[in-house]
Design a protein around this motif. Structure first.
Motif, mmCIF file in Angstrom:
data_model
loop_
_atom_site.group_PDB
_atom_site.id
_atom_site.type_symbol
_atom_site.label_atom_id
_atom_site.label_comp_id
_atom_site.label_asym_id
_atom_site.label_seq_id
_atom_site.Cartn_x
_atom_site.Cartn_y
_atom_site.Cartn_z
ATOM 1 N N LEU A 1 -21.028 -39.043 31.950
ATOM 2 C CA LEU A 1 -20.260 -38.025 32.667
ATOM 3 C C LEU A 1 -19.873 -38.466 34.077
ATOM 4 N N GLN A 2 -20.680 -39.349 34.670
ATOM 5 C CA GLN A 2 -20.364 -39.852 36.011
ATOM 6 C C GLN A 2 -19.062 -40.655 36.011
ATOM 7 N N LYS A 3 -18.722 -41.230 34.861
ATOM 8 C CA LYS A 3 -17.496 -42.042 34.765
ATOM 9 C C LYS A 3 -16.364 -41.289 34.078
ATOM 10 N N PHE A 4 -16.614 -40.021 33.752
ATOM 11 C CA PHE A 4 -15.736 -39.267 32.871
ATOM 12 C C PHE A 4 -14.430 -38.803 33.520
ATOM 13 N N GLY A 5 -14.462 -38.557 34.836
ATOM 14 C CA GLY A 5 -13.279 -37.988 35.489
ATOM 15 C C GLY A 5 -13.568 -36.556 35.890
ATOM 16 N N LYS A 6 -12.518 -35.816 36.178
ATOM 17 C CA LYS A 6 -12.651 -34.459 36.710
ATOM 18 C C LYS A 6 -13.155 -33.474 35.641
ATOM 19 N N HIS A 7 -14.346 -32.935 35.857
ATOM 20 C CA HIS A 7 -14.925 -31.988 34.903
ATOM 21 C C HIS A 7 -15.975 -31.124 35.598
ATOM 22 N N THR A 8 -16.378 -30.068 34.933
ATOM 23 C CA THR A 8 -17.550 -29.303 35.372
ATOM 24 C C THR A 8 -18.438 -29.139 34.150
ATOM 25 N N THR A 9 -19.726 -28.914 34.383
ATOM 26 C CA THR A 9 -20.616 -28.750 33.236
ATOM 27 C C THR A 9 -21.229 -27.365 33.237
ATOM 28 N N GLY A 10 -21.328 -26.810 32.041
ATOM 29 C CA GLY A 10 -22.005 -25.535 31.842
ATOM 30 C C GLY A 10 -23.311 -25.839 31.142
ATOM 31 N N LYS A 11 -23.945 -24.831 30.586
ATOM 32 C CA LYS A 11 -25.226 -25.042 29.920
ATOM 33 C C LYS A 11 -25.064 -25.936 28.688
ATOM 34 N N ALA A 12 -24.081 -25.605 27.877
ATOM 35 C CA ALA A 12 -23.901 -26.395 26.653
ATOM 36 C C ALA A 12 -22.577 -27.128 26.597
ATOM 37 N N CYS A 13 -21.686 -26.838 27.536
ATOM 38 C CA CYS A 13 -20.347 -27.430 27.466
ATOM 39 C C CYS A 13 -20.019 -28.260 28.682
ATOM 40 N N VAL A 14 -19.006 -29.072 28.493
ATOM 41 C CA VAL A 14 -18.375 -29.783 29.598
ATOM 42 C C VAL A 14 -16.962 -29.210 29.641
ATOM 43 N N TYR A 15 -16.523 -28.799 30.823
ATOM 44 C CA TYR A 15 -15.198 -28.187 30.940
ATOM 45 C C TYR A 15 -14.220 -29.133 31.624
ATOM 46 N N ILE A 16 -13.015 -29.209 31.071
ATOM 47 C CA ILE A 16 -11.958 -29.995 31.723
ATOM 48 C C ILE A 16 -10.704 -29.131 31.811
ATOM 49 N N ASN A 17 -9.829 -29.453 32.767
ATOM 50 C CA ASN A 17 -8.562 -28.732 32.877
ATOM 51 C C ASN A 17 -7.534 -29.315 31.927
ATOM 52 N N LYS A 18 -7.501 -30.652 31.886
ATOM 53 C CA LYS A 18 -6.533 -31.310 31.003
ATOM 54 C C LYS A 18 -7.005 -32.733 30.675
ATOM 55 N N VAL A 19 -6.516 -33.247 29.576
ATOM 56 C CA VAL A 19 -6.900 -34.585 29.119
ATOM 57 C C VAL A 19 -6.512 -35.652 30.149
ATOM 58 N N ALA A 20 -5.425 -35.415 30.876
ATOM 59 C CA ALA A 20 -4.972 -36.391 31.882
ATOM 60 C C ALA A 20 -6.012 -36.608 32.995
ATOM 61 N N ASP A 21 -6.915 -35.633 33.175
ATOM 62 C CA ASP A 21 -7.941 -35.723 34.233
ATOM 63 C C ASP A 21 -9.125 -36.618 33.867
ATOM 64 N N ILE A 22 -9.218 -36.986 32.606
ATOM 65 C CA ILE A 22 -10.435 -37.681 32.157
ATOM 66 C C ILE A 22 -10.137 -39.072 31.603
ATOM 67 N N ASP A 23 -11.189 -39.855 31.489
ATOM 68 C CA ASP A 23 -11.101 -41.183 30.897
ATOM 69 C C ASP A 23 -11.349 -41.049 29.397
ATOM 70 N N VAL A 24 -10.320 -41.271 28.614
ATOM 71 C CA VAL A 24 -10.399 -41.089 27.163
ATOM 72 C C VAL A 24 -11.433 -42.021 26.524
ATOM 73 N N GLU A 25 -11.571 -43.225 27.068
ATOM 74 C CA GLU A 25 -12.579 -44.156 26.523
ATOM 75 C C GLU A 25 -13.992 -43.601 26.713
ATOM 76 N N VAL A 26 -14.225 -42.988 27.873
ATOM 77 C CA VAL A 26 -15.536 -42.376 28.132
ATOM 78 C C VAL A 26 -15.730 -41.170 27.210
ATOM 79 N N LEU A 27 -14.650 -40.428 26.957
ATOM 80 C CA LEU A 27 -14.721 -39.306 26.017
ATOM 81 C C LEU A 27 -15.173 -39.809 24.645
ATOM 82 N N LYS A 28 -14.582 -40.907 24.198
ATOM 83 C CA LYS A 28 -14.953 -41.481 22.896
ATOM 84 C C LYS A 28 -16.431 -41.874 22.873
ATOM 85 N N ASP A 29 -16.911 -42.429 24.006
ATOM 86 C CA ASP A 29 -18.329 -42.787 24.106
ATOM 87 C C ASP A 29 -19.215 -41.551 24.039
#
Length: 141
Positions: free
Chosen positions: A97-125
């Motif tokens: 998650l440290q390398k993931f890009g712009k996000h916030t975390t909840g108890k069970a979820c990770v929240y993002i505004n849009k896919v453009a904000d995140i690293d898709v390769e890290v998402l795959k990991d």
């Protein structure tokens, strides 16, 4: 009376659900996530409850005796943010998650505004890591 998990796999159409997403941008992101999750997990997308798109499933049993089935990973294109569902008990999750890009975390979820904000390769990991973690923790009988 046993505890009933609200979120169950249904036969509703994933595509029909995505088509009900109001924002065209969010709809586009939902299709992109559908593609990434399907490709990474190798599982077919299924609706879980009215608004979560899940991939794969596992059977869990708690020491309390409570047991059930839940998706391995998933996402939900909600109005405010997109919720991503990964395994929570995994120590590698924080690192990724440290390398993931712009996000916030909840108890069970990770929240993002849009896919453009995140690293898709890290998402795959994150997806692969969750699937491996849950399959090792709850091996199928």
């Amino acid at each position: 009376m046993g505890y009933e998990l609200k979120t169950k796999e249904t036969d509703n159409s994933v595509i029909e659900f995505i088509e009900t997403v109001e924002s065209p941008k969010k709809r586009e992101d939902a299709y992109r996530l559908l593609e990434i999750f399907t490709e990474t997990t190798g599982y077919e997308a299924k609706m879980w409850g009215p608004s979560i798109i899940g991939f794969g499933s596992y059977h869990y049993k708690y020491p309390t005796g409570h047991e059930g089935d839940f998706m391995l990973v998933g996402f939900s294109p909600r109005k405010a943010k997109i919720s991503l569902y990964f395994a929570t008990g995994d120590s590698k999750r924080e690192e990724l998650l440290q390398k993931f890009g712009k996000h916030t975390t909840g108890k069970a979820c990770v929240y993002i505004n849009k896919v453009a904000d995140i690293d898709v390769e890290v998402l795959k990991d994150l997806i692969s890591q969750s699937v491996t973690f849950l399959q090792e923790m709850y091996p199928s009988q």
